[in-house]
Design an enzyme around this catalytic site. Structure first.
Site, PDB file in Angstrom:
ATOM      1  N   GLY A 139       0.809  -1.215   0.000  1.00 42.06           N
ATOM      2  CA  GLY A 139       0.000   0.000   0.000  1.00 42.06           C
ATOM      3  C   GLY A 139       0.840   1.262   0.000  1.00 42.06           C
ATOM      4  O   GLY A 139       1.885   1.327   0.632  1.00 42.06           O
ATOM      5  N   SER A 140       0.395   2.290  -0.682  1.00 42.30           N
ATOM      6  CA  SER A 140       1.180   3.514  -0.837  1.00 42.30           C
ATOM      7  C   SER A 140       0.307   4.566  -1.504  1.00 42.30           C
ATOM      8  O   SER A 140      -0.899   4.405  -1.637  1.00 42.30           O
ATOM      9  CB  SER A 140       2.422   3.214  -1.680  1.00 42.30           C
ATOM     10  OG  SER A 140       2.070   2.419  -2.800  1.00 42.30           O
ATOM     11  N   ARG A 141       0.915   5.675  -1.940  1.00 45.12           N
ATOM     12  CA  ARG A 141       0.155   6.680  -2.675  1.00 45.12           C
ATOM     13  C   ARG A 141       1.064   7.392  -3.674  1.00 45.12           C
ATOM     14  O   ARG A 141       2.298   7.361  -3.557  1.00 45.12           O
ATOM     15  CB  ARG A 141      -0.497   7.689  -1.735  1.00 45.12           C
ATOM     16  CG  ARG A 141       0.444   8.674  -1.117  1.00 45.12           C
ATOM     17  CD  ARG A 141      -0.248   9.607  -0.130  1.00 45.12           C
ATOM     18  NE  ARG A 141      -0.362  10.963  -0.609  1.00 45.12           N
ATOM     19  CZ  ARG A 141      -0.637  11.999   0.170  1.00 45.12           C
ATOM     20  NH1 ARG A 141      -0.830  11.826   1.465  1.00 45.12           N
ATOM     21  NH2 ARG A 141      -0.723  13.210  -0.323  1.00 45.12           N
TER      22      ARG A 141
END
Length: 282
Positions: free
Chosen positions: A239-241
């Site tokens: 997960g990240s952005r």
């Protein structure tokens, strides 16, 4: 073989190794000795691990829009927010360290932005633009949250050249910080900042930001690389952005963020890397 062709760079070994081990355990249990059920159980577990890695490293082909004057999403995920921002500072040069602003979490800032903020020549500090104070030097920022279930391969938002790529961490840190990517404060997590410059001089800033689980950003390209729109340039594990900034004088956003509380997109609009148009030219 078709499945393996859809695995991202670096993912082949993590997918094949547990798959072969799992198959081996199952064959041993079937034809030799189940070892009180241990062999087939281990085989099934290893195949589950292989399936997890195959899902994580998947890299499907995408149709790339051919419209002119657009910016496509560099990441899969839901749009966290769309904001109009202005620069209020920049990273200082050696000569500007004296008298610079010190922030415990975000580091050292010179209290003036770049002479031309839209060149994004160094990392700048941005804030939301108050109503009535808009200017042509403002930028739009779209933040895309990538959950662990999304495709983690990132693609070029425009056709252009990578003119700058820099790795940044928290002040005084070798790694991190690693706040949950869905929080606004995660913009100063460990990150890789990449500038894409189009032939006409337009610059788009892309920030790959690690999350609480994502600890590794993997660039596949480097400065000087020429990329097609939608071409792969790297990935972030788990997960990240990814944040994308463009000049407000050149583009309008065309996606809906979660902060707008639109009942049609309660988590924000779902976008696909390379396929979804997030900005259109004015």
């Amino acid at each position: 073989m078709l499945l393996l062709a859809l695995i991202a760079k670096g993912g082949l070994l993590p997918v094949i190794t547990p798959a072969l081990m799992g198959s081996g355990f199952i064959l041993v249990g079937w034809f030799v000795d189940p070892l009180f059920g241990i062999a087939p159980t281990l085989g099934i577990l290893m195949l589950i691990v292989s399936a997890f890695f195959a899902n994580f490293w998947r890299d499907p082909d995408r149709p790339i829009p051919k419209d002119t004057g657009i910016v496509v999403s560099p990441a899969d995920g839901h749009v966290m927010f769309v904001k109009r921002e202005r620069a209020t500072g920049r990273r200082p040069s050696k000569d500007e360290l004296e008298g610079a602003d010190e922030d415990e979490h975000t580091g050292t800032w010179h209290p003036e932005p770049c002479e031309n903020p839209l060149l994004f020549s160094t990392e700048q500090r941005f804030e939301a633009v108050p109503e009535g104070e808009e200017s042509d030097n403002d930028v739009w920022r779209i933040a895309v949250f990538m959950s662990p279930l999304d495709v983690h391969v990132n693609r070029s938002p425009i056709e252009g050249t990578i003119t700058r790529m820099e790795h940044r961490t928290g002040k005084g840190m070798r790694r991190g910080p690693f706040l949950p990517a869905f929080r606004k404060e995660s913009q100063f997590n460990e990150r890789v900042r990449t500038l894409f410059e189009r032939k006409d001089g337009l610059i788009v800033e892309v920030m790959q930001i690690s999350g609480a689980l994502a600890r590794t950003i993997i660039p596949w390209k480097s400065e000087g690389a020429n990329l097609r729109r939608g071409e792969r340039f790297g990935m972030i594990r788990l997960g990240s952005r990814v944040d994308v900034r463009v000049p407000v004088s050149k583009f309008n956003p065309c996606v809906t963020g979660a902060e707008e509380k639109n009942s049609q997109y309660p988590k924000g609009e779902l976008v696909k890397a390379g396929s979804s148009i997030i900005y259109r030219g004015i």
